[in-house]
Design a protein around this motif. Structure first.
Motif, PDB file in Angstrom:
ATOM      1  N   ALA A  97       0.825  -1.203   0.000  1.00 33.90           N
ATOM      2  CA  ALA A  97       0.000   0.000   0.000  1.00 33.90           C
ATOM      3  C   ALA A  97       0.865   1.263   0.000  1.00 33.90           C
ATOM      4  CB  ALA A  97      -0.916   0.001   1.225  1.00 33.90           C
ATOM      5  N   LYS A  98       1.965   1.247   0.776  1.00 32.92           N
ATOM      6  CA  LYS A  98       2.872   2.399   0.790  1.00 32.92           C
ATOM      7  C   LYS A  98       3.507   2.615  -0.574  1.00 32.92           C
ATOM      8  CE  LYS A  98       4.093   2.190   5.705  1.00 32.92           C
ATOM      9  NZ  LYS A  98       5.194   1.984   6.685  1.00 32.92           N
ATOM     10  N   ILE A  99       3.941   1.521  -1.202  1.00 29.07           N
ATOM     11  CA  ILE A  99       4.542   1.635  -2.540  1.00 29.07           C
ATOM     12  C   ILE A  99       3.545   2.196  -3.538  1.00 29.07           C
ATOM     13  CG2 ILE A  99       5.514   0.300  -4.440  1.00 29.07           C
ATOM     14  CD1 ILE A  99       6.704  -1.579  -2.292  1.00 29.07           C
ATOM     15  N   ALA A 100       2.301   1.760  -3.423  1.00 32.34           N
ATOM     16  CA  ALA A 100       1.270   2.262  -4.334  1.00 32.34           C
ATOM     17  C   ALA A 100       1.027   3.755  -4.120  1.00 32.34           C
ATOM     18  CB  ALA A 100      -0.025   1.489  -4.118  1.00 32.34           C
ATOM     19  N   GLU A 101       1.055   4.216  -2.859  1.00 37.37           N
ATOM     20  CA  GLU A 101       0.873   5.639  -2.583  1.00 37.37           C
ATOM     21  C   GLU A 101       2.004   6.470  -3.179  1.00 37.37           C
ATOM     22  OE1 GLU A 101       0.485   6.129   1.569  1.00 37.37           O
ATOM     23  OE2 GLU A 101      -1.484   5.156   1.708  1.00 37.37           O
ATOM     24  N   VAL A 102       3.244   5.971  -3.035  1.00 30.52           N
ATOM     25  CA  VAL A 102       4.390   6.697  -3.593  1.00 30.52           C
ATOM     26  C   VAL A 102       4.295   6.769  -5.117  1.00 30.52           C
ATOM     27  CG1 VAL A 102       6.886   6.660  -3.870  1.00 30.52           C
ATOM     28  CG2 VAL A 102       5.884   6.140  -1.650  1.00 30.52           C
ATOM     29  N   GLU A 103       3.945   5.665  -5.747  1.00 26.74           N
ATOM     30  CA  GLU A 103       3.807   5.655  -7.207  1.00 26.74           C
ATOM     31  C   GLU A 103       2.692   6.597  -7.656  1.00 26.74           C
ATOM     32  OE1 GLU A 103       3.206   1.636  -8.279  1.00 26.74           O
ATOM     33  OE2 GLU A 103       5.318   1.038  -8.015  1.00 26.74           O
ATOM     34  N   HIS A 104       1.619   6.635  -6.881  1.00 29.67           N
ATOM     35  CA  HIS A 104       0.515   7.534  -7.230  1.00 29.67           C
ATOM     36  C   HIS A 104       0.947   8.991  -7.104  1.00 29.67           C
ATOM     37  CE1 HIS A 104      -3.555   9.002  -7.720  1.00 29.67           C
ATOM     38  NE2 HIS A 104      -3.443   9.686  -6.579  1.00 29.67           N
TER      39      HIS A 104
END
Length: 404
Positions: A97-104
């Motif tokens: 979820a953290k990785i997805a937030e950074v990519e977003h």
């Protein structure tokens, strides 16, 4: 029972050893699989004929009352993913979820022109900040200067125009984190503060402009269209040329102090290295100070005599005419870089010479000699220097010969 048990164990070992050469899907994994295979009709019988009753003997000895052999546990296939525990699975999901937030956040589209204008209207510019100051230090100083006139939030603070060392020009973020600054090139940096509204920017800029910060004087202003210090009033400003490498605003203010109170100073610097380009602009509080600044006698900084001129208004024809020295031309860039390199080397040599132990010893010796001279003058025992005129007598006196 002991004979039957030993026979069962021997047969199981032989079956498992023989299964090593087979394919992974045909190899025996547990004792129950070996016994089930031994008790099947397809399995070959041994010479003693014991293979036929091996399954029944094992069932009778170890199966209990039910007489059924326990089934083998299902084994995961080769290359299949391992089953994770609940805690590990939750941690992996949180990391995803953290990785997805950074990519977003990275893929987020840029601000629109209207959003940029709104952000610029609420941003405060603070110049000539000491290099050792942090965000907390700057926030505390401005809060103390503003007082109760602004009680809103300081949403974001960031620094720019930091004079980094030569090895950190490509990775400026790392140099800023490690505070690897070139103190000879510049002694200050610029900062930006995001406030609540445009009125808050006006209030804070009035309170923070001209604030004393160690040996620096802060400059506070708006950003973009709301900036008032971007273009100096030419009737209150002067142009200063022939500035040395690594000049500071404090030195310029000190030179122009006899002419009047300096309101703001802007040194033109290189965008990458933050080195001085050799000229600056200074704005006074009164117009009469410009005439007095032009009449200053022999103004100098670090041994270089300054050239002070009145700022003239540029006409439309002068703006259209091409400039003789084009900074974007490759040859002009090389000439400029070579001159800056020489100035950097000489400035670093001067800075190292000031702090050298040999120079410190010479200064201490000079101070000691001067103190001794002062003491002798107070006591009336001043030594005559070479070539001093001897006092003349009123009448010539002849020396008498000594008589026995």
């Amino acid at each position: 029972h002991l004979q039957e048990t030993g026979l069962c164990l021997l047969t199981v070992c032989e079956a498992m050893l023989s299964s090593k050469g087979n394919k992974p899907e045909q190899a025996a994994v547990s004792v129950s699989q070996v016994l089930a295979k031994a008790g099947s009709s397809d399995s070959p019988a041994t010479s003693d004929g014991t293979n036929a009753g091996l399954f029944d003997s094992f069932s009778r000895l170890f199966a209990g009352q039910s007489g059924a052999v326990p089934a083998a546990k299902p084994q995961p296939a080769l290359g299949a993913p391992e089953q994770l525990s609940t805690r590990t699975r939750k941690r992996v999901e949180a990391n995803k979820a953290k990785i997805a937030e950074v990519e977003h956040a990275v893929e987020k589209k840029q601000d629109t022109p209207e959003e940029k204008r709104e952000k610029e209207a609420c941003t405060l510019f603070v110049g000539n900040i000491p290099l050792k100051w942090t965000k907390k230090h700057l926030k505390a100083v401005i809060k103390g200067a503003v007082g109760d006139s602004y009680t809103g939030k300081y949403k974001q603070i960031w620094f720019r125009s930091e004079p980094l060392a030569v090895g950190y020009q490509q990775n400026r973020r790392l140099g800023a984190i490690q505070q690897q600054y070139d103190n000879v090139a510049s002694h200050s940096k610029n900062g930006y503060i995001l406030l609540d509204s445009q009125e808050a920017v006006r209030t804070v800029s009035k309170a923070a402009h001209g604030l004393q910060a160690d040996s620096h004087v802060l400059r506070a202003d708006g950003v973009g269209e709301h900036s008032t210090l971007q273009n100096f009033d030419r009737k209150r400003s002067v142009f200063i040329g022939n500035l040395p490498y690594g000049v500071t605003e404090t030195q310029i203010r000190k030179v122009l102090r006899p002419a009047g109170t300096v309101d703001a100073v802007r040194i033109v610097r290189d965008k990458k290295t933050q080195e001085s380009k050799g000229f600056a602009f200074a704005r006074f509080e009164k117009r009469s100070s410009v005439k007095e600044a032009l009449q200053l006698w022999n103004p100098h900084i670090q041994g270089r005599v300054l050239r002070i001129f009145k700022v003239q208004e540029q006409t439309a024809d002068q703006a259209k005419t091409p400039v003789g020295f084009d900074e974007e031309h490759p040859a002009a860039k090389r000439v400029w870089q070579r001159a800056q390199r020489k100035a950097r080397v000489s400035a670093h040599k001067m800075a190292s010479a000031r702090t050298s132990p040999m120079l410190a010893g010479i200064k201490a010796k000079k101070q000691k000699v001067e103190k001794q001279k002062l003491r002798q003058e107070k006591r009336g025992k001043v030594k005559k220097g070479r070539g001093a005129p001897k006092p003349q007598a009123d009448a010539p006196s002849k020396k008498k010969r000594k008589t026995r």
